[in-house]
Design a protein around this motif. Structure first.
Motif, PDB file in Angstrom:
ATOM      1  N   ILE A  88       0.846  -1.206   0.000  1.00  0.00           N
ATOM      2  CA  ILE A  88       0.000   0.000   0.000  1.00  0.00           C
ATOM      3  C   ILE A  88       0.878   1.251   0.000  1.00  0.00           C
ATOM      4  CG2 ILE A  88      -1.634   1.348   1.410  1.00  0.00           C
ATOM      5  CD1 ILE A  88      -2.999  -1.268   2.150  1.00  0.00           C
ATOM      6  N   ILE A  89       1.918   1.223   0.823  1.00  0.00           N
ATOM      7  CA  ILE A  89       2.797   2.398   0.901  1.00  0.00           C
ATOM      8  C   ILE A  89       3.523   2.590  -0.439  1.00  0.00           C
ATOM      9  CG2 ILE A  89       4.887   3.296   2.019  1.00  0.00           C
ATOM     10  CD1 ILE A  89       3.736   2.020   4.655  1.00  0.00           C
ATOM     11  N   ALA A 136     -14.698  -1.028   4.654  1.00  0.00           N
ATOM     12  CA  ALA A 136     -14.595  -0.293   3.388  1.00  0.00           C
ATOM     13  C   ALA A 136     -14.481   1.221   3.563  1.00  0.00           C
ATOM     14  CB  ALA A 136     -15.811  -0.631   2.532  1.00  0.00           C
ATOM     15  N   GLY A 137     -14.820   1.711   4.753  1.00  0.00           N
ATOM     16  CA  GLY A 137     -14.824   3.152   4.995  1.00  0.00           C
ATOM     17  C   GLY A 137     -15.750   3.393   6.180  1.00  0.00           C
ATOM     18  N   VAL A 138     -16.388   4.565   6.220  1.00  0.00           N
ATOM     19  CA  VAL A 138     -17.358   4.807   7.287  1.00  0.00           C
ATOM     20  C   VAL A 138     -18.714   4.300   6.799  1.00  0.00           C
ATOM     21  CG1 VAL A 138     -18.444   6.507   8.788  1.00  0.00           C
ATOM     22  CG2 VAL A 138     -16.064   6.834   8.067  1.00  0.00           C
ATOM     23  N   LEU A 139     -19.255   3.338   7.518  1.00  0.00           N
ATOM     24  CA  LEU A 139     -20.550   2.768   7.145  1.00  0.00           C
ATOM     25  C   LEU A 139     -21.642   3.457   7.952  1.00  0.00           C
ATOM     26  CD1 LEU A 139     -19.450  -0.979   7.178  1.00  0.00           C
ATOM     27  CD2 LEU A 139     -19.485   0.591   5.257  1.00  0.00           C
ATOM     28  N   SER A 168     -10.057   0.916   2.970  1.00  0.00           N
ATOM     29  CA  SER A 168      -9.814  -0.472   3.357  1.00  0.00           C
ATOM     30  C   SER A 168      -8.409  -0.910   2.953  1.00  0.00           C
ATOM     31  CB  SER A 168     -10.840  -1.370   2.666  1.00  0.00           C
ATOM     32  OG  SER A 168     -10.385  -2.699   2.647  1.00  0.00           O
ATOM     33  N   PHE A 169      -7.685  -1.485   3.919  1.00  0.00           N
ATOM     34  CA  PHE A 169      -6.359  -2.000   3.548  1.00  0.00           C
ATOM     35  C   PHE A 169      -6.469  -3.322   2.803  1.00  0.00           C
ATOM     36  CE2 PHE A 169      -6.902  -3.266   8.067  1.00  0.00           C
ATOM     37  CZ  PHE A 169      -6.783  -4.649   7.955  1.00  0.00           C
ATOM     38  N   LEU A 170      -7.680  -3.883   2.766  1.00  0.00           N
ATOM     39  CA  LEU A 170      -7.890  -5.118   2.015  1.00  0.00           C
ATOM     40  C   LEU A 170      -8.248  -4.829   0.558  1.00  0.00           C
ATOM     41  CD1 LEU A 170      -9.926  -6.850   4.845  1.00  0.00           C
ATOM     42  CD2 LEU A 170      -7.556  -7.346   4.183  1.00  0.00           C
TER      43      LEU A 170
END
Ligand code: ASP
Ligand code: MG
Length: 421
Positions: free
Chosen positions: A23-24, A227-230, A281-283
């Motif tokens: 990711i980085i 995934a983010g803010v749900l 999401s890091f996934l």
């Protein structure tokens, strides 16, 4: 300049660390980057358990060993060379941890807590920093205690913004000019006399926001396992939906009423400098996640917030008398002094009720301060449900099969105090 924050779940084992390396590499290059990491997996809880065992005079060495094995195993999964200096570095931190566990008549539990529990972030930060260097990235490890300055309010250090800004200008800015990436710890800070403090559980998001604020970063990204803010906690709201955009105020309000996706203190420092906050999401890092900024977007789905572990306290006069505004003021003043935050409130002719966190010492302090004049009744083990933007049929469905101790429904605002049947 950007700030990335990775929480415990994103670095819980060797493959996760390798994932954030990617990711980085993919999303963090091209401009200076500050990376903030939490402790790995459930390390902070493990350190709390070690401290508790030590404090109670129980055997804690086995607990330290298992935490040491956990970190060593992660490092072994990343560094094939057994002679890599990381292993010595980790052993050194565990040695220091053992030496920290001493107690005499002057030892203050909360102060010791910070010295012990902060080790989690130190360990994770060296593993992640060395692993990125191993991958050929230009990364500098920075001790957060030298740049985030706090008072000695143990376990909830108050940030000294002036001193922090000064240290960041002096230490961090030159490093960022030199190296493209600086990696540091979330959650921890330092007092003027060089003791370690922590910023409150789950405080790494806040650390990242402090750095972003002082660096006037272009953006901050929190990498999560969602995934983010749900619009609700996916564990409780089965078809929870993603907010593509939220305003600072909406996001802060959600954290206030129990959404645990971001630490409540994170938003204010970013809002002040109009720095967008991305929750991704890091996934699935290529997905856009949620962007929190100053724009008010139109919402089609209600936000559902549960605040667990609450108490519902009721005050009534000991005599047959209406409750006066002065008395309500007095009760709220005492709540303020006991640091019991009021998340919901209800007033009747003879009574006042508030909902606050189930924190026994604080609640007890409030009751002691008010029980001379009032009869105080406490309902423990309840939760507060807050819904913003839901119709009444919707909110009624949410509270099915629950005992409702109180509820209020206004135009786009619903709250209820609930308990299980
Ligand atoms: N490791 C700390 C905790 O678990 C801080 C954080 O995760 O943000 O509370
Ligand atoms: Mg953590």
């Amino acid at each position: 300049m950007r700030v990335f924050k990775f929480g415990g779940a994103s670095i819980k084992d060797a493959p996760s660390v390798q994932n954030i390396q990617q990711i980085i590499k993919q999303f963090g290059q091209g401009q200076p980057l500050v990376v903030v990491v939490s402790a790995m997996g459930k390390t902070t809880n493990a350190l709390e358990a070690i401290l508790q065992a030590f404090w109670e005079g129980d055997d804690y060495e086995a607990l330290i060993q298992s935490l040491q094995e956990y970190h060593t195993k992660i490092a072994q999964g990343i560094f094939w060379d057994k002679k890599n200096p990381i292993f010595e570095e980790l052993a050194q931190y565990f040695q220091t941890l053992r030496q920290t566990l001493v107690r005499d008549t002057k030892t203050v539990f909360n102060e010791l807590y910070d010295q012990v529990v902060s080790v989690g972030e130190l360990l994770s930060s060296v593993i992640v920093a060395r692993s990125l260097q191993h991958e050929g990235l230009q990364v500098m490890w920075q001790d957060a205690r030298e740049i985030i300055k706090t008072d000695n309010n143990w376990r909830e250090g108050t940030v000294d913004w002036k001193a922090t800004q000064k240290c960041i200008n002096k230490i961090l800015l030159p490093l960022l000019k030199d190296k493209q990436i600086v990696l540091t710890q979330g959650f921890i800070g330092g007092t003027p006399d060089k003791k370690t403090t922590t910023l409150g559980r789950e405080g790494s998001d806040y650390s990242a926001a402090i750095l972003a604020h002082c660096l006037k970063a272009e953006s901050q990204t929190i990498w999560k396992d969602v995934a983010g803010v749900l619009n609700g906690d996916p564990k409780r709201v089965p078809d929870a939906q993603l907010f593509a955009q939220l305003s600072y105020q909406e996001a802060a309000e959600m954290t206030y009423y129990g959404a645990s996706v971001i630490h409540p203190k994170t938003i204010a420092p970013l809002r002040e400098k109009v720095i967008p906050l991305y929750v991704k999401s890091f996934l699935q890092p290529q997905k856009s996640g949620t962007c929190i900024n100053s724009v008010q977007a139109h919402k089609f789905v209600p936000a559902i917030m549960y605040k667990e572990k609450q108490v519902w306290i009721r005050w009534t006069h000991k005599d047959f008398a209406f409750l006066s505004e002065a008395q309500i003021g007095e009760i709220l003043q005492q709540a303020h002094e006991a640091q019991t935050f009021v998340y919901a409130m209800h007033r009747e002719a003879f009574a006042l009720q508030i909902c606050t966190d189930q924190r026994p010492e604080k609640v007890e302090k409030l009751i002691q301060a008010t029980k001379a004049d009032f009869t105080v009744v406490i309902e423990e083990g309840v939760e507060l449900l807050t819904v913003k933007g839901g119709e009444s049929a919707f909110t009624q469905k949410l509270t099915e099969n629950r005992i409702k101790l109180w509820e209020t429904q206004q135009a786009n605002w619903y709250q209820a105090i609930l308990r299980n049947q």
